[in-house]
Design a protein around this motif. Structure first.
Motif, PDB file in Angstrom:
ATOM      1  N   ARG A   1     -15.078  62.089  35.793  1.00 29.92           N
ATOM      2  CA  ARG A   1     -16.427  61.451  36.561  1.00 29.92           C
ATOM      3  C   ARG A   1     -17.645  61.252  34.927  1.00 29.92           C
ATOM      4  O   ARG A   1     -18.073  60.860  34.959  1.00 29.92           O
ATOM      5  CB  ARG A   1     -16.861  62.943  37.593  1.00 29.92           C
ATOM      6  CG  ARG A   1     -16.095  62.745  38.389  1.00 29.92           C
ATOM      7  CD  ARG A   1     -16.452  64.308  39.168  1.00 29.92           C
ATOM      8  NE  ARG A   1     -18.196  63.896  39.784  1.00 29.92           N
ATOM      9  CZ  ARG A   1     -18.932  63.245  40.968  1.00 29.92           C
ATOM     10  NH1 ARG A   1     -18.356  62.307  41.489  1.00 29.92           N
ATOM     11  NH2 ARG A   1     -19.386  63.018  41.170  1.00 29.92           N
TER      12      ARG A   1
ATOM     13  N   PRO B   1      -9.748  56.528  41.613  1.00 29.23           N
ATOM     14  CA  PRO B   1     -10.154  57.538  42.011  1.00 29.23           C
ATOM     15  C   PRO B   1      -8.794  58.373  42.981  1.00 29.23           C
ATOM     16  O   PRO B   1      -8.120  57.633  43.773  1.00 29.23           O
ATOM     17  CB  PRO B   1     -11.676  57.468  42.811  1.00 29.23           C
ATOM     18  CG  PRO B   1     -10.927  55.657  43.057  1.00 29.23           C
ATOM     19  CD  PRO B   1     -10.749  54.743  41.997  1.00 29.23           C
ATOM     20  N   GLU B   2      -8.984  59.490  42.471  1.00 29.51           N
ATOM     21  CA  GLU B   2      -8.015  59.916  44.243  1.00 29.51           C
ATOM     22  C   GLU B   2      -8.515  59.380  45.504  1.00 29.51           C
ATOM     23  O   GLU B   2      -6.924  59.273  46.335  1.00 29.51           O
ATOM     24  CB  GLU B   2      -7.682  61.092  43.953  1.00 29.51           C
ATOM     25  CG  GLU B   2      -6.588  61.921  45.124  1.00 29.51           C
ATOM     26  CD  GLU B   2      -6.348  63.956  44.157  1.00 29.51           C
ATOM     27  OE1 GLU B   2      -5.710  63.895  45.253  1.00 29.51           O
ATOM     28  OE2 GLU B   2      -6.835  64.175  43.252  1.00 29.51           O
TER      29      GLU B   2
ATOM     30  N   ASP C   1      -6.762  58.641  38.870  1.00 26.26           N
ATOM     31  CA  ASP C   1      -5.792  59.487  39.311  1.00 26.26           C
ATOM     32  C   ASP C   1      -5.402  59.385  39.855  1.00 26.26           C
ATOM     33  O   ASP C   1      -5.692  59.020  41.480  1.00 26.26           O
ATOM     34  CB  ASP C   1      -7.331  60.806  40.332  1.00 26.26           C
ATOM     35  CG  ASP C   1      -7.871  62.024  40.464  1.00 26.26           C
ATOM     36  OD1 ASP C   1      -6.832  62.718  40.224  1.00 26.26           O
ATOM     37  OD2 ASP C   1      -9.182  62.211  40.645  1.00 26.26           O
TER      38      ASP C   1
ATOM     39  N   THR D   1     -11.194  66.620  37.387  1.00 22.54           N
ATOM     40  CA  THR D   1     -11.930  65.974  37.983  1.00 22.54           C
ATOM     41  C   THR D   1     -13.285  65.454  37.436  1.00 22.54           C
ATOM     42  O   THR D   1     -14.274  64.550  36.902  1.00 22.54           O
ATOM     43  CB  THR D   1     -12.578  65.386  39.588  1.00 22.54           C
ATOM     44  OG1 THR D   1     -10.869  66.217  40.057  1.00 22.54           O
ATOM     45  CG2 THR D   1     -13.234  64.893  39.919  1.00 22.54           C
TER      46      THR D   1
END
Length: 313
Positions: free
Chosen positions: A47, A79-80, A156, A43
């Motif tokens: 980012r 994103p997740e 993600d 992550t």
């Protein structure tokens, strides 16, 4: 040519080292799997690629130049943790997010109409986002991620929470985007999806890169000379313990199936020559390790070596 080059990137949060001198390269037009256990540093790297945060040291290059704010419009990020405004209407939110990506009102409307029809959600345009199921919301988020036709996609856990039908739908769309030239990086724990769509992978563990390369070549690298074979006879083959070990055997309908490990000094040809004396060979295949097996093996090996190294200090 590489679309992304990460050179000696390090990132630390307080007393936690998230990335330690990470370097990797992502070629244009491939699907690249970013793998690792929870807390490995994936992550943080994502980012940094999205310029949400910056590395403490090291450089990231995009199309050969240092990554800069102007590159954001060429990147799509899913994103997740999905981030939709639940009280907004679906069409309004889709238009809002598309306009943020730099599309004109007419461009946004035209492209969204195409995707809404393709994903069969055109009837939801005037519904509120909170009325959508989780799967439908993920479809919407995917659409808003790709609507501006980015050169580089970062996803993600894109299949998290999707049913098999919608998982297959997203998978096929990713392969089509790749065919059109989009480079895709996927961070996921779903090793089956990695095997199905990734060309290359990078495995990160405890802030370090421990494995990287072409998926097919990696599986060849970790193969263990295990073969599956089927004969048209139920007669059991006498053991040749100096050549192979029988790991599994079963029989049905005048057939006998074996899973065999060829030992050091033996060969697949020797095995074939031996078993041909006992029946016709109906199938013979090498069993390669799954990415799930390789993932577990390499992470456990690294953790064990790290533990031993710490003890010796």
């Amino acid at each position: 040519m590489n679309i992304i080059e990460v050179q000696n990137v390090t990132k630390k949060y307080s007393n936690h080292l998230a990335l330690d001198n990470i370097s990797l390269a992502i070629r244009k037009g491939i699907v690249y799997g970013l793998l690792g256990p929870n807390g490995a540093g994936k992550t943080t790297l994502i980012r940094i690629l999205n310029q949400i945060t910056a590395p403490d040291s090291g450089m990231v290059f995009f199309n050969g130049n240092p990554l800069s704010r102007k590159d954001i419009e060429k990147i799509g990020y899913l994103p997740e943790e999905r981030g939709l405004y639940k009280k907004m209407k679906v069409g309004e939110e889709a238009m809002y997010l598309a306009r943020l990506k730099g599309l004109s009102k007419n461009e946004a409307l035209e492209r969204l109409k195409y995707w809404f029809i393709k994903f069969e959600i055109q009837n939801w345009w005037n519904k509120k986002v909170e009325e959508l199921s989780k799967g439908m919301q993920q479809k919407l988020q995917f659409i808003t991620t790709v609507v501006h036709r980015p050169d580089f996609l970062i996803l993600d856990e894109p299949f998290s929470g999707l049913d098999p039908i919608n998982t297959n739908l997203i998978r096929q769309e990713l392969l089509e985007l790749k065919r059109q030239g989009t480079t895709i990086i996927i961070s996921t724990h779903n090793m089956a999806s990695v095997e199905e769509i990734c060309d290359e992978i990078c495995l990160i563990n405890k802030a370090h890169k421990i494995l990287e390369g072409n998926l097919v070549e990696i599986k060849q690298q970790f193969k263990e000379n295990i073969y599956s074979l089927t004969l048209d006879s139920e007669r059991e083959i006498p053991m040749l313990s100096e050549i192979y070990n029988v790991m599994e055997t079963s029989s049905s309908e005048n057939r006998r199936h074996y899973v065999v490990k060829v030992l050091e000094g033996g060969s697949a040809n020797q095995l074939l020559q031996h078993v041909m004396n006992y029946g016709n060979i109906l199938s013979f295949n090498e069993i390669l390790p799954s990415m799930n097996d390789i993932f577990i093996q390499q992470v456990e090996k690294y953790n064990s070596e790290l533990k031993m190294d710490n003890k010796s200090r």
